[in-house]
Design a protein around this motif. Sequence first.
Motif, mmCIF file in Angstrom:
data_model
loop_
_atom_site.group_PDB
_atom_site.id
_atom_site.type_symbol
_atom_site.label_atom_id
_atom_site.label_comp_id
_atom_site.label_asym_id
_atom_site.label_seq_id
_atom_site.Cartn_x
_atom_site.Cartn_y
_atom_site.Cartn_z
ATOM 1 N N SER A 188 9.333 4.262 -6.914
ATOM 2 C CA SER A 188 8.812 5.584 -6.547
ATOM 3 C C SER A 188 8.129 5.460 -5.202
ATOM 4 O O SER A 188 7.875 4.359 -4.696
ATOM 5 C CB SER A 188 7.813 6.060 -7.600
ATOM 6 N N LEU A 189 7.834 6.633 -4.620
ATOM 7 C CA LEU A 189 7.172 6.662 -3.303
ATOM 8 C C LEU A 189 5.829 5.974 -3.405
ATOM 9 O O LEU A 189 5.446 5.205 -2.516
ATOM 10 C CB LEU A 189 7.001 8.123 -2.853
ATOM 11 N N LEU A 190 5.088 6.222 -4.505
ATOM 12 C CA LEU A 190 3.758 5.634 -4.653
ATOM 13 C C LEU A 190 3.861 4.113 -4.759
ATOM 14 O O LEU A 190 3.055 3.388 -4.161
ATOM 15 C CB LEU A 190 3.063 6.209 -5.893
ATOM 16 N N GLU A 191 4.861 3.608 -5.484
ATOM 17 C CA GLU A 191 5.059 2.156 -5.612
ATOM 18 C C GLU A 191 5.297 1.529 -4.243
ATOM 19 O O GLU A 191 4.801 0.442 -3.950
ATOM 20 C CB GLU A 191 6.270 1.877 -6.514
ATOM 21 N N THR A 234 9.636 4.752 -17.106
ATOM 22 C CA THR A 234 8.809 3.651 -17.609
ATOM 23 C C THR A 234 8.002 3.066 -16.458
ATOM 24 O O THR A 234 8.560 2.642 -15.447
ATOM 25 C CB THR A 234 9.679 2.558 -18.223
ATOM 26 N N LYS A 235 6.663 3.051 -16.617
ATOM 27 C CA LYS A 235 5.769 2.536 -15.560
ATOM 28 C C LYS A 235 5.032 1.317 -16.075
ATOM 29 O O LYS A 235 4.680 1.256 -17.248
ATOM 30 C CB LYS A 235 4.748 3.600 -15.161
ATOM 31 N N LEU A 236 4.761 0.393 -15.152
ATOM 32 C CA LEU A 236 3.921 -0.751 -15.528
ATOM 33 C C LEU A 236 2.481 -0.296 -15.597
ATOM 34 O O LEU A 236 2.055 0.597 -14.880
ATOM 35 C CB LEU A 236 4.075 -1.856 -14.494
ATOM 36 N N GLU A 237 1.752 -0.946 -16.469
ATOM 37 C CA GLU A 237 0.367 -0.530 -16.670
ATOM 38 C C GLU A 237 -0.451 -0.697 -15.396
ATOM 39 O O GLU A 237 -1.320 0.113 -15.115
ATOM 40 C CB GLU A 237 -0.256 -1.369 -17.791
ATOM 41 N N THR A 238 -0.157 -1.703 -14.648
ATOM 42 C CA THR A 238 -0.942 -1.955 -13.429
ATOM 43 C C THR A 238 -0.737 -0.830 -12.431
ATOM 44 O O THR A 238 -1.694 -0.353 -11.839
ATOM 45 C CB THR A 238 -0.529 -3.291 -12.807
ATOM 46 N N LEU A 239 0.487 -0.379 -12.279
ATOM 47 C CA LEU A 239 0.746 0.734 -11.350
ATOM 48 C C LEU A 239 0.099 2.003 -11.880
ATOM 49 O O LEU A 239 -0.492 2.769 -11.116
ATOM 50 C CB LEU A 239 2.261 0.944 -11.193
ATOM 51 N N ARG A 252 -3.919 6.168 -11.600
ATOM 52 C CA ARG A 252 -5.029 6.882 -12.230
ATOM 53 C C ARG A 252 -6.295 6.733 -11.408
ATOM 54 O O ARG A 252 -7.048 7.691 -11.218
ATOM 55 C CB ARG A 252 -5.233 6.335 -13.644
ATOM 56 N N ALA A 253 -6.500 5.521 -10.911
ATOM 57 C CA ALA A 253 -7.697 5.281 -10.103
ATOM 58 C C ALA A 253 -7.675 6.140 -8.844
ATOM 59 O O ALA A 253 -8.704 6.698 -8.445
ATOM 60 C CB ALA A 253 -7.776 3.809 -9.734
ATOM 61 N N ALA A 287 -10.974 2.189 -0.771
ATOM 62 C CA ALA A 287 -11.588 0.986 -1.360
ATOM 63 C C ALA A 287 -10.730 0.463 -2.507
ATOM 64 O O ALA A 287 -10.495 -0.734 -2.633
ATOM 65 C CB ALA A 287 -12.979 1.334 -1.861
ATOM 66 N N THR A 288 -10.280 1.386 -3.304
ATOM 67 C CA THR A 288 -9.411 0.991 -4.436
ATOM 68 C C THR A 288 -8.166 0.303 -3.925
ATOM 69 O O THR A 288 -7.736 -0.738 -4.453
ATOM 70 C CB THR A 288 -9.027 2.242 -5.241
ATOM 71 N N LEU A 289 -7.553 0.899 -2.902
ATOM 72 C CA LEU A 289 -6.315 0.327 -2.351
ATOM 73 C C LEU A 289 -6.599 -1.036 -1.700
ATOM 74 O O LEU A 289 -5.744 -1.937 -1.715
ATOM 75 C CB LEU A 289 -5.698 1.290 -1.334
ATOM 76 N N GLY A 290 -7.786 -1.169 -1.110
ATOM 77 C CA GLY A 290 -8.167 -2.454 -0.501
ATOM 78 C C GLY A 290 -8.207 -3.555 -1.560
ATOM 79 O O GLY A 290 -7.724 -4.667 -1.340
ATOM 80 N N GLU A 291 -8.783 -3.191 -2.701
ATOM 81 C CA GLU A 291 -8.823 -4.164 -3.808
ATOM 82 C C GLU A 291 -7.409 -4.533 -4.225
ATOM 83 O O GLU A 291 -7.097 -5.691 -4.491
ATOM 84 C CB GLU A 291 -9.562 -3.560 -5.017
#
Length: 1493
Positions: free
Chosen positions: A1033-1036, A1068-1073, A1078-1079, A1091-1095
């Motif tokens: 997906s685009l977000l991935e 079907t999505k992986l939980e981490t993604l 969600r974050a 900040a979230t993306l930096g982590e």
Amino acid sequence: AEPAPALPQPGLALPPGVPGSFLPPPECPVFEPSWEEFADPFAFIHKIRPIAEQTGICKVRPPPDWQPPFACDVDKLHFTPRIQRLNELEAQTRVKLNFLDQIAKFWELQGCTLKIPHVERKILDLFQLNRLVAEEGGFDVVCKERKWTKIATRMGFAPGKAVGSHIRAHYERILYPYNLFQSGASLLATNIKSESDPPEARTHNLRRRMGCAPPKCENEKETHSAVKLPEKREHAGEPEKDKSKVRSKKPTNAVDLYVCLLCGSGNDEDRLLLCDGCDDSYHTFCLIPPLHDVPKGDWRCPQCLAQECNKPQEAFGFEQAARDYTLRTFGEMADAFKSDYFNMPVHMVPTELVEKEFWRLVSTIEEDVTVEYGADIASKEFGSGFPVRGGKFKVRPEEEEYLDSGWNLNNMPVMEQSVLAHITADICGMKLPWLYVGMCFSSFCWHIEDHWSYSINYLHWGEPKTWYGAPGYAAEQLEDVMKKLAPELFESQPDLLHQLVTIMNPNTLMAHGVPVYRTNQCAGEFVITFPRAYHSGFNQGFNFAEAVNFCTVDWLPLGRQCVEHYRLLNRYCVFSHDEMICKMASKADVLDVVVASTVQKDMAIMIEDEKRLREKVDKLGVTDSERVAFELFPDDERQCLKCKTTCFMSAVYCPCKPGLLVCLYHVEDLCSCPTYKYKLGYRYTLEELYPMMNALKMRAESYNEWASNVNEALEAKINNKKSLVSFKALIEESEMKKFPDNDLLRHLRLVTQDADKCASVAQQLLNGKRQTRYRSGGGKCQNQLTVNELRLFVRQLYALPCVLSQTPLLKDLLDRVEAFQQQSQKLLSEEMPSAAALQELLDVSFDFDVDLPQLAELRIRLEQARWLEDVQLTSSDHSSLTLDDMRRLIDSGVGLAPYPAVEKAMAKLQELLTVSEHWDDKARNLIKARPRQSLSSLVAAVKEIEEIPAYLPSGVALKDAVQKAKDWLQEVEALQVGGRVPVLDTLAELVTRGRSIPVHLDYLPRLESLVSEVQAWKECAANTFLCENSPYSLLEVLCPRCDIGMLNLKRKQKKLKEPVPGGKKKSTKLETLSDLERALSESKDTASAMATLGEARLKEMEALRSLRAANEVKVLSSEQDTELKVCLCQKEPAAPMIQCELCRGFFHTGCVSVPNVAQGPRVWLCPHCHRSEKPPLEKILPLLASLQRIRVRLPEGDALRYMIERTVNWQHRAQQMLYSGNLKHIQDKVGSGLLYTRWQGTSGQLPETNKVSQTIGAMSFSMPHDWDNRTIYLHSPFSTGQHCIPLHGFTELDELMMEAQLLQVSLPEIQELYQILFTKQSPALQTEQRSPVGAPSEKNECCRGKKEGMSYMERKLKRRFERESFCNGKRARVKKMRTPKKKKLKLNHSKDLSTNKLERERERLLEMQRSAESHSLPSDMSFSEQEDSEDEDAICPAVNCLQPEGDEVDWVQCDGSCNQWFHQVCVGISPEMAEKEDYICVSCSGKDSPYRK
């Protein structure tokens, strides 16, 4: 009612024989008994006697179903009928015929033939003429006083025609000599009485005479000598006798022997007449009256004439017919006679016509009709028409009732109530029925029954029998009239009326004051004649009747009176009355009490008479006496010698006349012997008779005592009334003692039955048996009492002669009913009583078995009250009052009876329903309205609806819609005021909600436009980044990788084999993604998202390092490690293989797509690491800019922003390395190795390619840890294929190159670094070559240009519509700007697949833009900051821009390759041209441009 006797009417005494003169007498009573009345014939006859005896006869019609079978054997019954000549039946007609016979005989004996003359063309009535002359004083007086004209007028001749003189002449010629002879004027003649001839001698002669054609009338003026008789005419078939009467005919020597006996002279011998009877001689002139001529024919002298005329006549009677008939042959004859006579079928002849014709025929001497009558046929011989027990006729089981029926004429005379039952002898016609077979005109003459008994006649079948009757009280009057009108007949036959041979016209009798009644007896009907009632009649046609006599108790006094009458007439008795009385007295104990009482009274008279007569006989000197059983003698041997009465009590007889006896009344008439020789025979002594009478008296008195008790019980006063049980006991006593069924007993029965019925009804009323009918809604029961009837019934109970136990209870019921009525009246007078009160009152009424008129109204009011309460209850809660409730209430209210409260409530409901339906429909229409209504108008409508006191579903829906709209607007406004950039999910949710709200929301089109812009942006970003059929997906792609080292082989294979079409992410999505997404969604602002993306980046780098190390270890592992799995297929390593530049994993060249070696050295990434198209930064920055303009936060946006920041950061680090000396140092180190030399030999310049995935190159760069040991694995599976550039030991460069591959962006710095590593060129040269090397491919350029153009177009479109303020009239101006299809064709120069895909994406974006046109947010709303930024960009690229201002500025888009927007006024285009033609700007229409025209 008692029929009144007919009074004499003047018009009835018409002359007999006048056609149509008969007037039928009044009808006698006709009775139609019920089955109950018909059951006992004697009781019924007793009941009708007071009425019927006033008319003498009556007719009884049995119930319709009473039809006894005909029991006679039709073929065996045979009889000889009597002959009846009709004109001999009528008394006056017979007198007339007798007179004419005497005249004819008188003249015949004198040698002349009687010729009846005609006057005025009709036969002269000699009988009437003779009678009228006698009434006027005789011939001499009439002549002297000249009364002949008067006599002619009385005879019916018209006056003024000198008829009188003709009549005188005829009288003088025919009647005068006869009257002189009758008066004894002849010298030697004695007085001669006029007597009738024997029928044989007279009737035949006369009939011969009357059978001839009447001679013509003689000349009226012809004069005859008084002594000359008419010329002798022939009798039928008899020749004239011409016998000379003259003395000269005798021998001359004997002449002197003949002298006239009158004068004694023998002179005038020629005038001497010789008598043919005695040979005496008479002078013609000596006779009185004298004869002028010698008669021709036989002549009788006055003495012979007197002797011949004085002979006694035979009594008149019917002669028997010559032939014998059966019933069938007689019927054929009778029907033939009637149909021939009337010339029509027998059944079509009216009874009135037959009746008139009958009386015409019996009254005329001119017509002679003869009929036959089968009368007095003994039923004993041939069998009765009724079935009898033991008879030959076999009855069917259902007809057995007729065997014992009292109306069966075989049973009636011998029933207990009939006194004839006590006569042992079978008296034919009295105790045994007689049969009568009639034909048309056959008649029965005036008569009364033997012993003045009753008679009953039943017509079994056939045509009617016409009856005439006179009541018993008029019997003597009728006899007197007949004797007066026909005295001659009674002189010869004193008991003429007992011979049944004389009839007289009822009109004649009625004219003389005798009451006469008539009836037509039809088949199946009875006629009853009462004691001493004269009756006669005739038959209308062929029929069969049966008759018998019977005597009731009330007849007994009349029976004794009849015997006295018979004694005076010297008439025979049929039975002995005294014998019957004594026989009844001997059975006193079983006798009916009324019979006993009546017999006792009759016996008392009998004893008194007997005592008196015996005393008289004793005085006469008859002393000898003996007991004689007279009942053992035949009747004809014990008849009085003088009066013919049948002796029983006593008789006197003399030894000189053995076998002869006299009654005690006629002792002197026995014989000439002295009375002491006579002997008295007696049946009982007087001492024996008294006890017999006393036994009767006791039997009667037992009844009298019972009757006294009954009368006392019936007449008892209130306090002394007896019970119903005692009344029933009296009835039982009467039945046990066989008391008569008289009026008293009937009255007692009636009273008891009434009391019983009253008790039953009273009990029923008290039980209230019919209350269930009330409950089920039934109305008045058929037998139900009204309150008034109940009141009368209670009064009736108190008025009953007996006491009932139910009476006080019923009085209490009446009181309760009256109380109920008062209460119901009070309740009904209220305007609207409560349903409970009404129901309570109705419940009370259930106990009353009475018809209460208030019940109907109470039920109606109860229904009304329930309905009103239902309305009130339903209307009390407005929220629950539905339209269906209102309709239901109205429907149930329609059937209610009219009432003000109901009508008022109904009108109110109807009005409410109308208003409610109107507003409900209006609300529904408002909800469904297109375009949607404004909130303000809906709020107003809701306000109106809220005022309606009812639940309107559409109104509620409208109210809900308004509330939702308000909530939605509140949320939207809160979003505006909040200051934060709205999140896409929030906006999308608002749009979804907004669309479902049926209200026009001003913000909704703008929000929709915003969301569609975001979606368009996401599509554009996806087209920019995602590879074709990308599993990501685009977000991935945009976020740091979360799945490094976690993907198992199966997942990878699945992703490769089943790519998601159109670059959409898999479900079907992986939980981490998911966690990352969600974050991002939950982050409050961009900073927290960064900040979230930096982590996530740190985790990504760490995970990748671990993965690379693990994969590098696989290369150095020993060959004996059989568990080593590599590649997508997760199998053992097998040459040739290729290594991924990023993750350092090895892959079989057969499992993955391997770059072409001929194209030179390339960086190769495995399918897991090659995630996107890696567009250049120039293409990505506009995406970020357009997202910032949209001012909506979304995870992809934050990820893009972070990616750009990371890219810029990396770019900064890469430039530092490029322009510092570190890179040269690394380059030298890397280039000194053998492997590099070999790799270098296969490398070359990287040619440009359209495949973004291979742009970087297929060869990875990595530095082995130990280049000296590289020969260790030269011959291992990893020894062949392409390897990474060995960068181990150069941590900074390794990190930089690793992150360069993680970045999803194409940067010139990346290419420069690889170029340097591949070619060992200086950075200066590399900088010079940067542009061509890093130049984007055609696809990238196309995509970028398109994207920029799209953003710009969106911007311009948006601003244009804002300015136009949705003006419909000018929408056509932007048609040009909607990218027509031909514009796509102009842009499609490249046949490249990617380009086509981008074109499709662009089209989709444009379509979304078009759909969003009408939903853009207005300019006065929030999010207007972007317009400011757009205004900065909205610069017309024309060289000499005129910078037009105003609310409406028209733009046009270039249809060339630049897609730029220009003011229409700046490029000289009108709105019409812009719509109809393509516009190509100056730059696109240059010399080398394909758009040049």
